[in-house]
Design a protein around this motif. Structure first.
Motif, PDB file in Angstrom:
ATOM      1  N   SER A  50       0.832  -1.209   0.000  1.00  0.00           N
ATOM      2  CA  SER A  50       0.000   0.000   0.000  1.00  0.00           C
ATOM      3  C   SER A  50       0.862   1.253   0.000  1.00  0.00           C
ATOM      4  CB  SER A  50      -0.923  -0.005   1.223  1.00  0.00           C
ATOM      5  OG  SER A  50      -1.723  -1.162   1.257  1.00  0.00           O
ATOM      6  N   LEU A 101     -13.794  -4.349  -8.732  1.00  0.00           N
ATOM      7  CA  LEU A 101     -14.196  -4.689  -7.370  1.00  0.00           C
ATOM      8  C   LEU A 101     -15.315  -5.727  -7.374  1.00  0.00           C
ATOM      9  CD1 LEU A 101     -13.859  -4.133  -4.354  1.00  0.00           C
ATOM     10  CD2 LEU A 101     -15.510  -2.271  -4.582  1.00  0.00           C
ATOM     11  N   ASN A 105     -14.989  -9.417  -5.725  1.00  0.00           N
ATOM     12  CA  ASN A 105     -15.965  -9.873  -4.735  1.00  0.00           C
ATOM     13  C   ASN A 105     -16.602 -11.197  -5.166  1.00  0.00           C
ATOM     14  OD1 ASN A 105     -17.716  -9.293  -2.298  1.00  0.00           O
ATOM     15  ND2 ASN A 105     -19.289  -9.386  -3.875  1.00  0.00           N
ATOM     16  N   VAL A 262      -6.539   2.457  -1.163  1.00  0.00           N
ATOM     17  CA  VAL A 262      -7.355   1.526  -0.370  1.00  0.00           C
ATOM     18  C   VAL A 262      -8.223   0.664  -1.277  1.00  0.00           C
ATOM     19  CG1 VAL A 262      -9.223   1.390   1.311  1.00  0.00           C
ATOM     20  CG2 VAL A 262      -7.324   2.966   1.697  1.00  0.00           C
ATOM     21  N   VAL A 263      -8.822   1.263  -2.291  1.00  0.00           N
ATOM     22  CA  VAL A 263      -9.695   0.507  -3.191  1.00  0.00           C
ATOM     23  C   VAL A 263      -8.898  -0.546  -3.965  1.00  0.00           C
ATOM     24  CG1 VAL A 263     -11.204   0.662  -5.198  1.00  0.00           C
ATOM     25  CG2 VAL A 263     -11.377   2.364  -3.384  1.00  0.00           C
ATOM     26  N   VAL A 265      -5.991  -1.925  -3.199  1.00  0.00           N
ATOM     27  CA  VAL A 265      -5.505  -2.970  -2.287  1.00  0.00           C
ATOM     28  C   VAL A 265      -6.642  -3.916  -1.908  1.00  0.00           C
ATOM     29  CG1 VAL A 265      -4.587  -3.389   0.028  1.00  0.00           C
ATOM     30  CG2 VAL A 265      -3.581  -1.615  -1.421  1.00  0.00           C
ATOM     31  N   ASP A 266      -7.824  -3.380  -1.667  1.00  0.00           N
ATOM     32  CA  ASP A 266      -8.962  -4.236  -1.345  1.00  0.00           C
ATOM     33  C   ASP A 266      -9.326  -5.138  -2.524  1.00  0.00           C
ATOM     34  OD1 ASP A 266      -9.163  -3.293   1.196  1.00  0.00           O
ATOM     35  OD2 ASP A 266     -10.806  -1.889   0.797  1.00  0.00           O
ATOM     36  N   ILE A 267      -9.219  -4.641  -3.731  1.00  0.00           N
ATOM     37  CA  ILE A 267      -9.491  -5.463  -4.914  1.00  0.00           C
ATOM     38  C   ILE A 267      -8.498  -6.615  -4.992  1.00  0.00           C
ATOM     39  CG2 ILE A 267      -9.384  -5.465  -7.443  1.00  0.00           C
ATOM     40  CD1 ILE A 267     -10.595  -2.669  -7.391  1.00  0.00           C
ATOM     41  N   ASP A 269      -6.813  -7.877  -2.560  1.00  0.00           N
ATOM     42  CA  ASP A 269      -7.027  -8.740  -1.402  1.00  0.00           C
ATOM     43  C   ASP A 269      -8.216  -9.673  -1.630  1.00  0.00           C
ATOM     44  OD1 ASP A 269      -7.092  -9.898   1.069  1.00  0.00           O
ATOM     45  OD2 ASP A 269      -7.100  -8.034   2.198  1.00  0.00           O
ATOM     46  N   LEU A 270      -9.322  -9.121  -2.120  1.00  0.00           N
ATOM     47  CA  LEU A 270     -10.506  -9.942  -2.353  1.00  0.00           C
ATOM     48  C   LEU A 270     -10.278 -10.979  -3.447  1.00  0.00           C
ATOM     49  CD1 LEU A 270     -13.411  -7.327  -2.184  1.00  0.00           C
ATOM     50  CD2 LEU A 270     -13.139  -9.305  -0.689  1.00  0.00           C
ATOM     51  N   GLY A 276      -3.431 -10.741   2.233  1.00  0.00           N
ATOM     52  CA  GLY A 276      -4.153  -9.730   2.979  1.00  0.00           C
ATOM     53  C   GLY A 276      -5.067 -10.284   4.060  1.00  0.00           C
ATOM     54  N   PHE A 278      -8.630 -10.363   3.909  1.00  0.00           N
ATOM     55  CA  PHE A 278      -9.886 -10.991   3.493  1.00  0.00           C
ATOM     56  C   PHE A 278      -9.638 -12.477   3.253  1.00  0.00           C
ATOM     57  CE2 PHE A 278     -10.608  -6.542   2.248  1.00  0.00           C
ATOM     58  CZ  PHE A 278     -11.836  -6.320   2.834  1.00  0.00           C
TER      59      PHE A 278
END
Length: 305
Positions: A50, A101, A105, A262-263, A265-267, A269-270, A276, A278
């Motif tokens: 990040s 995203l 998900n 953040v977006v 990294v979350d993508i 991670d998911l 990560g 998740f």
């Protein structure tokens, strides 16, 4: 008429299949070397990844500010038209982030639903093994309890090829042992009860393959680099716009950069099973193991009325 002379050309002998496969593997790894390094960094520390992404975006913005100031000094730009381009690029980036995203998900949901389906299949096979009334059935039930523990460890394992390989070998060994006992039961008593046990075991092994496949899926490298490229370019053009106007607004840009980081990294991670925070829950396997502890109790016949 004399035939035309043909000059012989010395050719190297063909590569053996092993060397051809090695060259293909080297080329494939070379194409995705940078992606592998990024994934390794994210696996080691999501915070480090990040921070790297945040700094890269901010540097792209600062480069855009420098070029914008230089262009404004020479009078080579039209500020009123830059905002339209920047707004369009930021809107397109937000749209692509939303689509990606959603894709990530979906991958996470597939892994989560796969654990529930596999745990339910194991529980069904265990119940049928206990109810068949055969010594091999009791052994199958015992092996299924070990099988559940191995599958639980597979879900919890980190991105370590050695550990994952060992767990997959244990899974294959248990499947062979379980199927051997089931085959012996069917050969001894080919009745519908034995057939239903075999069908339940087959469903269990199919769910295991589906879950392993779901855990192997990641965000395609092309989509990942598309996100990174669009983000860098958008931040650079935004900085160019601020540089032309002479107002960098670095605090607001830092907040925007943090949001994009953040977006993204979350993508990542998911979409990745073992990167990560998740992670897929193992509650379904825990509940199945709790059900094994009670065993199967056959109550006495009710008293005649």
């Amino acid at each position: 008429m004399q035939p035309a002379s043909v000059r012989s050309v010395k050719c190297d002998p063909p590569l053996p299949p092993r060397d051809e496969l090695l060259l293909q593997e080297i080329g494939h790894n070379g194409d995705h070397l940078m992606t592998a390094l990024i994934v390794a960094l994210a696996t080691w520390s999501v915070l480090a990844f990040s921070l790297l992404l945040f700094v890269a975006q901010f540097l792209a913005h600062e480069a855009g500010v420098w070029f914008g100031r230089r262009g404004a000094t020479h009078g080579e730009v039209q500020p009123e038209k830059i905002g339209v381009v920047v707004g369009g690029m930021l809107g397109l980036l937000a749209f692509v982030l939303a689509l990606t995203l959603s894709f990530a998900n979906t991958r996470f949901t597939e892994r989560r639903d796969g654990t529930l389906a596999e745990a339910n299949a194991i529980g069904t096979a265990w119940l049928r093994a206990e109810a068949i009334g055969h010594p091999r059935g009791a052994e199958i039930a015992r092996l299924l309890e070990q099988y559940t523990q191995v599958r639980r460890q597979f879900v919890l394992a980190d991105n370590d090829p050695g550990v994952l390989g060992a767990l997959n070998q244990q899974t294959n060994a248990l499947q062979s042992a379980i199927w051997g006992h089931a085959s012996a039961i069917v050969r001894e008593r080919p009745d519908p009860v034995a057939t239903s046990l075999m069908a339940a075991l087959n469903d269990t092994f199919d769910m295991t393959t589906a879950e392993r496949f779901a855990f192997s899926l990641r965000l395609p490298p092309q989509i990942f680099w598309l996100l990174i490229g669009m983000t860098m370019l958008s931040m650079a053009t935004l900085g160019y716009q601020f540089g032309v106007r002479g107002r960098p607004l670095r605090i607001l840009v830092a907040l925007l950069t943090l949001m994009w980081t953040v977006v993204i990294v979350d993508i990542l991670d998911l979409a990745s099973a073992r990167v990560g925070a998740f992670r897929t829950s193992t509650e379904a396997y825990d509940w199945t193991l709790q059900g094994f502890k009670g065993g199967v109790t056959i109550p006495p016949l009710p008293a005649p009325r």
